[in-house]
Scaffold this active site. Sequence first.
Site, PDB file in Angstrom:
ATOM      1  N   GLU A   1       0.858  -1.191   0.000  1.00 22.70           N
ATOM      2  CA  GLU A   1       0.000   0.000   0.000  1.00 22.70           C
ATOM      3  C   GLU A   1       0.887   1.230   0.000  1.00 22.70           C
ATOM      4  O   GLU A   1       1.935   1.246   0.652  1.00 22.70           O
ATOM      5  CB  GLU A   1      -0.912   0.020   1.233  1.00 22.70           C
ATOM      6  CG  GLU A   1      -1.727   1.325   1.301  1.00 22.70           C
ATOM      7  CD  GLU A   1      -2.885   1.305   2.271  1.00 22.70           C
ATOM      8  OE1 GLU A   1      -2.900   0.449   3.163  1.00 22.70           O
ATOM      9  OE2 GLU A   1      -3.780   2.163   2.118  1.00 22.70           O
TER      10      GLU A   1
ATOM     11  N   CYS B   1      -6.602   0.903   2.626  1.00 22.59           N
ATOM     12  CA  CYS B   1      -7.602   1.975   2.586  1.00 22.59           C
ATOM     13  C   CYS B   1      -7.436   2.888   1.380  1.00 22.59           C
ATOM     14  O   CYS B   1      -8.364   3.611   1.011  1.00 22.59           O
ATOM     15  CB  CYS B   1      -7.515   2.806   3.858  1.00 22.59           C
ATOM     16  SG  CYS B   1      -8.008   1.921   5.329  1.00 22.59           S
TER      17      CYS B   1
ATOM     18  N   ASN C   1     -11.949  -3.137  -0.173  1.00 22.57           N
ATOM     19  CA  ASN C   1     -10.838  -3.409   0.736  1.00 22.57           C
ATOM     20  C   ASN C   1     -11.343  -3.968   2.056  1.00 22.57           C
ATOM     21  O   ASN C   1     -11.537  -5.164   2.194  1.00 22.57           O
ATOM     22  CB  ASN C   1     -10.001  -2.152   0.964  1.00 22.57           C
ATOM     23  CG  ASN C   1      -8.953  -2.346   2.052  1.00 22.57           C
ATOM     24  OD1 ASN C   1      -8.280  -3.382   2.060  1.00 22.57           O
ATOM     25  ND2 ASN C   1      -8.825  -1.420   2.972  1.00 22.57           N
ATOM     26  N   GLU C   2     -11.577  -3.118   3.003  1.00 24.35           N
ATOM     27  CA  GLU C   2     -11.886  -3.608   4.361  1.00 24.35           C
ATOM     28  C   GLU C   2     -13.325  -3.215   4.681  1.00 24.35           C
ATOM     29  O   GLU C   2     -13.604  -2.639   5.716  1.00 24.35           O
ATOM     30  CB  GLU C   2     -10.907  -2.921   5.324  1.00 24.35           C
ATOM     31  CG  GLU C   2     -10.775  -3.536   6.663  1.00 24.35           C
ATOM     32  CD  GLU C   2      -9.731  -2.792   7.503  1.00 24.35           C
ATOM     33  OE1 GLU C   2      -9.879  -1.570   7.692  1.00 24.35           O
ATOM     34  OE2 GLU C   2      -8.770  -3.427   7.959  1.00 24.35           O
TER      35      GLU C   2
HETATM   36  O1  AHR Z   1      -2.416  -1.479   6.781  1.00 22.43           O
HETATM   37  C1  AHR Z   1      -2.899  -0.233   7.145  1.00 22.43           C
HETATM   38  C2  AHR Z   1      -4.414  -0.142   7.019  1.00 22.43           C
HETATM   39  O2  AHR Z   1      -5.045  -1.015   7.897  1.00 22.43           O
HETATM   40  C3  AHR Z   1      -4.943  -0.549   5.684  1.00 22.43           C
HETATM   41  O3  AHR Z   1      -4.903   0.475   4.776  1.00 22.43           O
HETATM   42  C4  AHR Z   1      -6.366  -0.920   5.984  1.00 22.43           C
HETATM   43  O4  AHR Z   1      -6.880  -1.882   5.110  1.00 22.43           O
HETATM   44  C5  AHR Z   1      -6.312  -1.372   7.413  1.00 22.43           C
HETATM   45  O5  AHR Z   1      -7.275  -0.729   8.176  1.00 22.43           O
END
Ligand code: AHR
Length: 660
Positions: A51, A247, A378-379
């Site tokens: 990331e 994120c 993603n999450e």
């Molecule tokens: O790894 C850091 C962040 O943690 C990532 O962007 C996200 O997916 C998670 O909340």
Amino acid sequence: MKRSKALHRFSAFLFLSGFSILSLQAQTVLNVKADQPLSKIEPTMWGIFFEDINFAADGGIYAELVKNRSFEFAQPLMGWKEQASNKFAITNAGSVLILHEGGDTNPRIARVNVQADKGYGLTNEGFRGMGIKKGATYTFSVQARQQQGSPTMRVELADANGKILGTTSITPAGSEWKKYTATIVASETEPKALLNIWFDGKGVVDIDMVSLFPNDTWKNRPGGLRKDLVQLLADMKPGFIRFPGGCIVEGRELTTRYQWKKTVGDIEQREMIVNRWNTEFNHRPAPDYFQTFGLGFFEYFQLAEDVGAEPLPILNCGMACQFNSAEVVPINQLDTYVQDALDLIEFANGSPDSPWGKLRKTMGHEAPFHLKYIGVGNEQWGPQYIERYAVFSAIIKAKYPDIQIVSAAGPAPSGELFDYASKELRDLKADLVDEHYYSSPDWFLKNANRYDAYDRKGPKIFAGEYAAQSVATVSPKNENNWRCALSEAAFMTGLERNADLVHMASYAPLFAHVDAWQWTPDLIWFDNLNAYGTPNYYVQKLFSTNKGTHVLPVTAQGETVAGKNGLYASAVTDANAKTILVKLVNAGDEPQTITLQLSSARKISQAGTITVLKGNPDEVNNLEHPTQIHPEEQPLKWKGKDVKTVLPPRSFSVVKIPTL
Ligand code: AHR
């Protein structure tokens, strides 16, 4: 004197009576059934999570040294400073004007008006300075057009005291935009060099895309990636690379979500946007954090190919980060997002005659990238996600039934959001569910058996983001210490034991610049010149480079080895290398004697190796001591089918047993 005599006699007694120091330690017999291989281990088992956080891309792996090269930051001159030579005041020497010339992607240019010959310059500060190495060659480039007169450019590398560390020059000609390049050889190594561009001769010249790259990039690609950082990734032999996050995929709002189509094609036309980590944490603001997308989707695919990893792109699913704006796109307007996914598959795998396959070919890769996995969201969590995932899944599967889709189980590995997502995704027959665990070292130790009794009829697991937090999640005080790394190793034995279910796993985040991070802990740290792997990196690497092909049963008194007496174990066989690999974690404060009793259809060699990682709980690696904690391999010998060894306190070991 008397004391040492008594000690001597006691040792002699121990020796004669068949005792040894070993026999005073805890003794455990582990049965490793090499003749009863269980499930296959997916080649993707251990991978990388990339990331652009902590200056991982711009200022990190993307080797560009000039910050804000196209004047598109919110403050167009951020990173730049006007300079006047000694005898002139800046106001008399010259000026710079930012012109917004239109166009969507790179609208601004800098118009430099030189009033004093040899008196006016612009300095770029780089990403917390520019790392340059003595004797190395750097390529300077700039888009320029003359407006009036014919100022030339004297380009210098300098240190903070103004000492010149290399020079070159550019002579722009004509009133049409043209790219000019020249090289500079650095006379010294300097971690925080600056780039000066002096304008000689009065007149007006327009400039854009001001750039400086080392020639010595990964695979010597012009405008490429930082070699030392890619090498650290390649050394892990990762099974996959997940990109671009995190994120960052989501954006704080949908307008700043990651859009892969804007990251491919000509570098000059890649529309720069703010990096979501620019403003995320008040305690670590990074106002100069933007995304140029010089490292875009083509380069990510290429990187995956270079290091032999499966590419795993994660796409926005019509939802912005739920920790931020939580915007969602109305379900009846999801088409553009789904089309992005379909087009990405065509970009990666389509024929060079297809519209997106053609772009791949134009960018220098006619052959497909053989994309097999794609992540939707993603999450994310909640019904809005499930609703959107269902649309993506139905459409992708209808067109590309072989593509495996990664779905999200929310930000935590348990609780209401997790339970809801797990049930819904199971009902939707999802392929792979991405579970995230940012928790205490204790959680990792206690959850080494998390998957032992998990549902085998549901989706496969992608342990997509995990890292033990020495203080608390998102605390800036978290450290990559040995306590955390060891607990991750213990947890990973559980992932490995359950490789029939867990098909992918990756630590997160990956990279952090020591002067520009937002999030800790991170797997690899770097400054402008050097990089080091944390203890956690070496844990990841030991698993990944000793992956094996099939899981083997390993038990102590008939039970899984998942924490009793601080001991954790998993075993695999590598059918290609004809080896048995046993991973052992001793989380206790005392040494433990282990006997591996092997049952094997093949003859077992009588010599192998043991690779040990160990340290004190609070120990860390850093730039001064980059390998304070690092694996040490030693030969190991035994007789028959019992392999005996002593596990040091707080250690992670890999025993390699060749078969004949
Ligand atoms: O790894 C850091 C962040 O943690 C990532 O962007 C996200 O997916 C998670 O909340």
